[in-house]
Scaffold this motif. Structure first.
Motif, PDB file in Angstrom:
ATOM      1  N   TRP A 269       0.847  -1.198   0.000  1.00 12.30           N
ATOM      2  CA  TRP A 269       0.000   0.000   0.000  1.00 12.30           C
ATOM      3  C   TRP A 269       0.889   1.257   0.000  1.00 12.30           C
ATOM      4  CZ3 TRP A 269      -2.686   2.497   4.722  1.00 12.30           C
ATOM      5  CH2 TRP A 269      -3.558   3.507   4.291  1.00 12.30           C
ATOM      6  N   TYR A 270       1.919   1.238   0.856  1.00 10.81           N
ATOM      7  CA  TYR A 270       2.819   2.390   0.911  1.00 10.81           C
ATOM      8  C   TYR A 270       3.598   2.534  -0.401  1.00 10.81           C
ATOM      9  CZ  TYR A 270       6.560   5.546   2.241  1.00 10.81           C
ATOM     10  OH  TYR A 270       7.439   6.600   2.277  1.00 10.81           O
ATOM     11  N   ALA A 271       3.998   1.404  -1.015  1.00 11.47           N
ATOM     12  CA  ALA A 271       4.704   1.457  -2.299  1.00 11.47           C
ATOM     13  C   ALA A 271       3.836   2.108  -3.369  1.00 11.47           C
ATOM     14  CB  ALA A 271       5.117   0.052  -2.723  1.00 11.47           C
ATOM     15  N   MET A 272       2.543   1.770  -3.368  1.00 10.53           N
ATOM     16  CA  MET A 272       1.623   2.382  -4.326  1.00 10.53           C
ATOM     17  C   MET A 272       1.544   3.894  -4.092  1.00 10.53           C
ATOM     18  SD  MET A 272      -2.488   1.919  -4.589  1.00 10.53           S
ATOM     19  CE  MET A 272      -2.669   2.841  -3.047  1.00 10.53           C
ATOM     20  N   ILE A 273       1.429   4.289  -2.825  1.00  8.77           N
ATOM     21  CA  ILE A 273       1.351   5.714  -2.492  1.00  8.77           C
ATOM     22  C   ILE A 273       2.617   6.443  -2.927  1.00  8.77           C
ATOM     23  CG2 ILE A 273       1.301   7.340  -0.555  1.00  8.77           C
ATOM     24  CD1 ILE A 273      -0.531   5.369   0.898  1.00  8.77           C
ATOM     25  N   SER A 274       3.804   5.828  -2.668  1.00  7.05           N
ATOM     26  CA  SER A 274       5.067   6.513  -2.963  1.00  7.05           C
ATOM     27  C   SER A 274       5.241   6.764  -4.450  1.00  7.05           C
ATOM     28  CB  SER A 274       6.248   5.689  -2.438  1.00  7.05           C
ATOM     29  OG  SER A 274       6.495   4.578  -3.258  1.00  7.05           O
ATOM     30  N   ASN A 275       4.552   6.005  -5.314  1.00  5.87           N
ATOM     31  CA  ASN A 275       4.649   6.208  -6.763  1.00  5.87           C
ATOM     32  C   ASN A 275       3.559   7.147  -7.271  1.00  5.87           C
ATOM     33  OD1 ASN A 275       6.717   4.324  -8.372  1.00  5.87           O
ATOM     34  ND2 ASN A 275       6.109   3.276  -6.484  1.00  5.87           N
ATOM     35  N   LEU A 276       2.317   6.949  -6.829  1.00  4.73           N
ATOM     36  CA  LEU A 276       1.212   7.770  -7.335  1.00  4.73           C
ATOM     37  C   LEU A 276       1.281   9.213  -6.860  1.00  4.73           C
ATOM     38  CD1 LEU A 276      -1.798   5.295  -7.059  1.00  4.73           C
ATOM     39  CD2 LEU A 276      -0.766   6.179  -9.158  1.00  4.73           C
ATOM     40  N   CYS A 277       1.851   9.445  -5.672  1.00  7.16           N
ATOM     41  CA  CYS A 277       1.842  10.794  -5.120  1.00  7.16           C
ATOM     42  C   CYS A 277       2.706  11.767  -5.908  1.00  7.16           C
ATOM     43  CB  CYS A 277       2.279  10.769  -3.654  1.00  7.16           C
ATOM     44  SG  CYS A 277       4.027  10.366  -3.418  1.00  7.16           S
ATOM     45  N   ARG A 278       3.493  11.296  -6.845  1.00  8.28           N
ATOM     46  CA  ARG A 278       4.383  12.163  -7.607  1.00  8.28           C
ATOM     47  C   ARG A 278       3.649  12.938  -8.700  1.00  8.28           C
ATOM     48  NH1 ARG A 278       8.696  11.733  -4.167  1.00  8.28           N
ATOM     49  NH2 ARG A 278       8.297   9.745  -3.127  1.00  8.28           N
ATOM     50  N   PHE A 279       2.436  12.532  -9.019  1.00  6.44           N
ATOM     51  CA  PHE A 279       1.759  13.065 -10.188  1.00  6.44           C
ATOM     52  C   PHE A 279       0.605  13.996  -9.814  1.00  6.44           C
ATOM     53  CE2 PHE A 279       3.561   8.982 -11.285  1.00  6.44           C
ATOM     54  CZ  PHE A 279       4.207   9.244 -12.478  1.00  6.44           C
ATOM     55  N   GLU A 280       0.313  14.918 -10.700  1.00  2.71           N
ATOM     56  CA  GLU A 280      -0.881  15.740 -10.561  1.00  2.71           C
ATOM     57  C   GLU A 280      -2.098  14.817 -10.621  1.00  2.71           C
ATOM     58  OE1 GLU A 280      -3.242  19.290 -12.964  1.00  2.71           O
ATOM     59  OE2 GLU A 280      -1.214  18.704 -13.545  1.00  2.71           O
ATOM     60  N   GLY A 281      -2.921  14.884  -9.613  1.00  2.00           N
ATOM     61  CA  GLY A 281      -4.077  14.002  -9.528  1.00  2.00           C
ATOM     62  C   GLY A 281      -3.777  12.683  -8.860  1.00  2.00           C
ATOM     63  N   GLY A 282      -2.527  12.453  -8.487  1.00  2.00           N
ATOM     64  CA  GLY A 282      -2.148  11.189  -7.869  1.00  2.00           C
ATOM     65  C   GLY A 282      -2.775  10.987  -6.511  1.00  2.00           C
ATOM     66  N   ALA A 283      -2.880  12.073  -5.712  1.00  2.00           N
ATOM     67  CA  ALA A 283      -3.474  11.941  -4.375  1.00  2.00           C
ATOM     68  C   ALA A 283      -4.925  11.489  -4.472  1.00  2.00           C
ATOM     69  CB  ALA A 283      -3.367  13.273  -3.646  1.00  2.00           C
ATOM     70  N   GLU A 284      -5.675  12.026  -5.448  1.00  2.00           N
ATOM     71  CA  GLU A 284      -7.067  11.619  -5.611  1.00  2.00           C
ATOM     72  C   GLU A 284      -7.175  10.142  -5.945  1.00  2.00           C
ATOM     73  OE1 GLU A 284      -5.641  14.231  -6.775  1.00  2.00           O
ATOM     74  OE2 GLU A 284      -6.849  16.005  -6.266  1.00  2.00           O
ATOM     75  N   VAL A 285      -6.280   9.647  -6.815  1.00  2.00           N
ATOM     76  CA  VAL A 285      -6.301   8.224  -7.163  1.00  2.00           C
ATOM     77  C   VAL A 285      -5.973   7.373  -5.950  1.00  2.00           C
ATOM     78  CG1 VAL A 285      -5.246   6.447  -8.627  1.00  2.00           C
ATOM     79  CG2 VAL A 285      -5.711   8.722  -9.567  1.00  2.00           C
ATOM     80  N   ILE A 286      -5.018   7.820  -5.133  1.00  2.43           N
ATOM     81  CA  ILE A 286      -4.649   7.069  -3.917  1.00  2.43           C
ATOM     82  C   ILE A 286      -5.861   6.943  -2.997  1.00  2.43           C
ATOM     83  CG2 ILE A 286      -3.255   7.156  -1.818  1.00  2.43           C
ATOM     84  CD1 ILE A 286      -1.058   8.525  -3.532  1.00  2.43           C
ATOM     85  N   HIS A 287      -6.561   8.037  -2.772  1.00  3.84           N
ATOM     86  CA  HIS A 287      -7.746   7.985  -1.903  1.00  3.84           C
ATOM     87  C   HIS A 287      -8.817   7.080  -2.504  1.00  3.84           C
ATOM     88  CE1 HIS A 287      -6.950  10.813   1.360  1.00  3.84           C
ATOM     89  NE2 HIS A 287      -6.293  11.598   0.478  1.00  3.84           N
TER      90      HIS A 287
END
Length: 862
Positions: A269-287
């Protein structure tokens, strides 16, 4: 022979919490009465360095392994006379050739005293030594200036990418901010402590600590693309399209989406967050993904936001390698390193080049996404050109300019890559100058590679390009580029083999005016050293140790002259099998040779030449050619249809034949010492017919890769530790009884008669003529003796004596004179006179040479 390596001794690690400090002194010390120690591996320069200016030009290194206790003297020598590093390179030291690291080195110029450093690093095994500016006025300040060497635990090299190497030092520099920040570069080499500035040399070793450990996830570097890295504080975010590209191609995030309801394990789960959070809109996808987890109390908005902030503060997105270790069932692709790397395709857009007529081109160093068998992967354009997917003349690709996956990639008939995009309605052509192209003698060349077995240089003409404009463009670029323009004077092509090379490669070494082809050894297949040892022991007996040493030198050195191995024996005794086994170590560097000189000598490009059945065994020219090969440091290579060029002599020779006289030899050159012996001549024992194994060669080859990397590597270390300058060649070669017999029996009739003639010239002769009948005069001769006791003989006397003795070469009596002169029995000149008397040749051998203690008769006129 320039080899330096200490024997590696495995020592158990003392994990005591109490750290001891051991200072290297004139007499070795012990800690607490016991020899605590640790292993240290360094890349050490091949030559000595006496100043920083001289050290800057030294780029060739070899790996050495030390034991901190037993190898202290050698370690100190290296620190005072050689460039060194804990980084490892395949080739010269540079960022581009970086292969990994065996430890870390920190350089302190100010801000920390040595005593403070000894305490700060006391928990770790380490070496601290002063640098050349220690306590010397520099930048208007005197300070402790020193290095701290921290080895990793023995094992494979770590942190194999440049970004990981920088990440390691970034992590250390955060902790030890007083250290020099420039030491983070993968190509970093350290100069030894030199005496040029008068600084004192001090060296301290702490061998009762523990090896330093740095977790891979702690040094993960951001994706190497400015448009993908979000710097904390700037809050620059990626374009939405790069997130879409990642979600489309990355298999890990797709797996997370599919598993979301079941619950994603915490590390993944943390690995997914550490990759998606780099992008615009990544936080929304993580949630969105995290909220699907049905586990009560698992998801919360605030908790997930905290995770995102924590990931952004970390060094970068977690890699596939780390994700797999944490339990993801997928695989680790060659590229990209992390899921976020799928967005890297967007970088091409910013470096789109234009030809002289405005035609768009795709730069060769860029990466594109291609599809093979339904799977997407990232590849470099250069990789695609050299090794396109088998059976695929055209593969699907994602257009890097419009992001549509309807494009296709193809290597055209000119060897260039083009990308066809129907969405853009555009064909993008590769840049007309490849990184492997260079110029020589006003012509264009490129290095041609095929899979992992073939590498060569190819001359390029205009018909190798799509059109004349491309050719003219490439020629203009290369002929004016000093980094890829080789000079006519002494241009070299070097072919070297090493067990340390991971794959077939090359290097354009313009500073040496040389093109270097690098060949790896055969891979490991079966680990069974006993089988190889049994074969060598059964074939060579007491000489098997020399043969193993010879093979070790062959595997781990280049440009070192080794004795020629000459084998004879009956069919099936294994001599050909042995030669094939040695050749299989570096298959591309082994070749056949007839053993004689010729106008074209393409075979001189090889590292090993095998003369099978030796068809020219009786030719003196072969003997001369082999001596020339083993005596010259540089050879000229003349290939058909190519200009001549020079290469450092890297040739070794094995001769195998059934002939009982395997090669021509000169009796007068019979070696008297193993240190100067150039020929190991050996008669192989017969093998019983019941023990013949036609699978032997294949079985040896399967086991050879492991044998080279274990047994032969250990032997090379031991040889390096006891190297001597007394050998004329790389090794001293045993003089076998069979070799002695061959040299004796190699004398011609004239040579044997010359030895008989020498006795008559020195001692005189008075005998009846066996061919002249009862009334003939006896054969008599007495050398002329001066008042000083010197003996002389005239040429006419020699001619008459040879004729009366009915020697086979009597028609050419001067041949006997030449042999006696070469043997040091007669003087070279024939101009001696005394009291108007012509004396002729002086006889240099004294009569007592023929004295027999059991015969009281005087020597003269026996």
């Amino acid at each position: 022979m320039n080899i330096n390596s200490d024997e590696l001794t495995t020592v158990s690690q003392d994990n005591s919490d109490e750290a001891g400090i051991l200072e290297i002194a004139e007499v070795g010390n012990k800690v607490g009465g016991q020899c605590a120690s640790f292993s240290l591996t360094l890349s050490v320069s091949m030559v000595e360095v006496r100043s920083k200016s001289a050290g800057e030009k030294v780029v060739d290194f070899q790996v050495e392994e030390f034991d901190a206790e037993r190898g202290r003297e050698r370690i100190e020598t290296v620190l005072r006379s050689r460039n060194y590093s804990t980084n490892v390179w395949h080739g010269t030291c540079s960022n581009q050739n970086y292969q990994g690291m065996r430890g870390v080195i920190l350089d302190f110029d100010s801000g920390m005293a040595i005593e403070e450093a000894r305490k700060a690093f006391a928990e770790y095994n380490h070496i601290i030594h002063t640098s050349s500016s220690h306590q010397v006025l520099k930048n208007e300040m005197m300070a402790d200036r020193f290095r701290v060497i921290l080895p990793f635990a023995p094992g494979e090299v770590r942190f194999a990418s440049q970004s990981e190497a920088r990440g390691v030092y970034r992590r250390l520099l955060n902790t030890y901010s007083q250290a020099d920040p420039s030491c983070k570069e993968p190509g970093r080499k350290y100069f030894p402590h030199s005496a040029e500035k008068g600084a004192p040399f001090e060296c301290f070793v702490n061998s009762t600590g523990r090896y330093i450990e740095i977790e891979p996830e702690a040094v993960d570097d951001p994706v190497e693309c400015d448009t993908l890295f979000v710097a904390r504080g700037s809050h620059e975010l990626h374009p939405q399209r790069e997130l879409e590209r990642m979600l489309k191609f990355d298999p890990f995030v797709k797996w997370c989406i599919e598993r979301a309801q079941e619950g994603i394990p915490e590390p993944l789960w943390y690995a997914m967050i550490s990759n998606l959070c780099r992008f615009e809109g990544g936080a929304e996808v993580i949630h969105e993904i995290s909220a699907r987890d049905q586990t009560p109390g698992r998801y919360s908005v605030s908790g997930t936001d905290w995770k995102i902030e924590h990931a952004l503060d970390a060094s970068g997105p977690l890699t596939y390698e780390k994700i797999v270790r944490d339990g993801w069932p997928g695989g680790v692709p060659l590229k990209p390193r992390s899921p976020a790397g799928w967005g890297v395709i967007g970088k091409i857009r910013d470096r789109l080049g234009y030809g002289e007529k405005g035609e768009k081109r795709l730069f060769a160093q860029d990466e594109v996404i291609i599809g093979i068998d339904g799977q997407w992967r990232i590849t470099e354009v250069r990789e695609f050109r050299h090794d396109p997917p088998a059976g695929h003349s055209k593969v699907p690709a994602v257009c890097p300019f419009c992001d549509h996956d309807t494009a296709s990639l193809i290597a055209d008939s000119f060897g260039f890559v083009q990308l066809d995009c129907p969405e853009c309605k555009q064909v993008y052509h590769e840049y007309a100058v490849h990184p492997e192209m260079f110029s020589y003698q006003g012509e264009l060349y490129r290095v041609e590679m095929r899979s992992d077995k073939f590498v060569s240089m190819e001359c390029l003409k205009s018909d190798h390009f799509r059109n004349k404009d491309d050719y003219d463009y490439a020629k203009k670029k290369l002929l004016t580029d000093p980094k890829r323009r080789f000079l006519d004077d002494d241009f070299q092509i070097r072919r070297v083999g090493s067990v340390d090379f991971p794959c077939l490669d090359y290097e354009l070494r313009v500073e040496d005016n040389a093109l270097v082809f690098k060949y790896p050894a055969l891979p490991i297949d079966v680990a069974d050293n006993d089988f190889v040892d049994a074969f060598l022991g059964g074939m060579f007996g007491s000489y098997s140790g020399f043969i193993k040493d010879w093979m070790a030198m062959y595997c781990f050195t280049n440009y070192v002259t080794l004795p020629v191995i000459v084998l004879t024996g009956s069919r099936g005794c294994g001599k050909g099998t042995f030669a094939d086994m040695v050749g299989n170590i570096f298959p591309a560097l082994a070749g056949q040779w007839d053993g004689d000189s010729s106008h074209f000598n393409e075979h001189y490009r090889k590292k090993l030449l095998f003369v099978d059945e030796n068809p020219n065994a009786e030719k003196p020219t072969q003997y001369v050619e082999i001596k020339k090969l083993t005596g010259n440091k540089k050879i000229k290579i003349n290939e058909k249809y190519r200009p001549e060029y020079y290469a450092p002599n890297n040739i070794n020779v094995i001769i195998a034949t059934n002939d009982p006289r395997p090669m021509f030899l000169k009796s007068q050159e019979q070696p008297e010492s193993e240190n100067v012996n150039n020929f190991f001549i050996y008669r192989c024992p017969d093998v019983a017919s019941t023990k013949i194994n036609n699978q032997l060669g294949e079985m040896l080859q399967q086991r050879l890769g492991n044998y080279v990397r274990t047994e032969l590597k250990d032997r090379f270390r031991r040889l390096s530790a006891v190297q001597t300058s007394n050998n004329r060649y790389g090794l001293s070669a045993p003089i076998t009884p069979f070799s002695k017999d061959l040299f004796v029996s190699s004398k011609t009739t004239v040579e044997m008669e010359a030895e008989e003639l020498a006795r008559y010239l020195v001692c005189g002769i008075y005998e009846s003529d066996p061919y002249g009948g009862s009334n003939s005069e006896p054969i008599q001769f007495k050398p002329y003796e001066t008042k000083d006791g010197e003996l002389y003989v005239q040429g006419k006397e020699i001619r008459d004596l040879v004729g009366r003795l009915r020697f086979k070469g009597s028609s050419n009596y001067k041949a006997y004179i030449t042999i006696l002169q070469e043997a040091g029995i007669l003087s070279i000149d024939c101009d001696f006179r005394q009291n108007r008397r012509w004396l002729g040749y002086r006889i240099l051998r004294e009569p007592k040479f023929y004295d027999d203690p059991d015969d009281p008769t005087p020597t003269l006129f026996k």
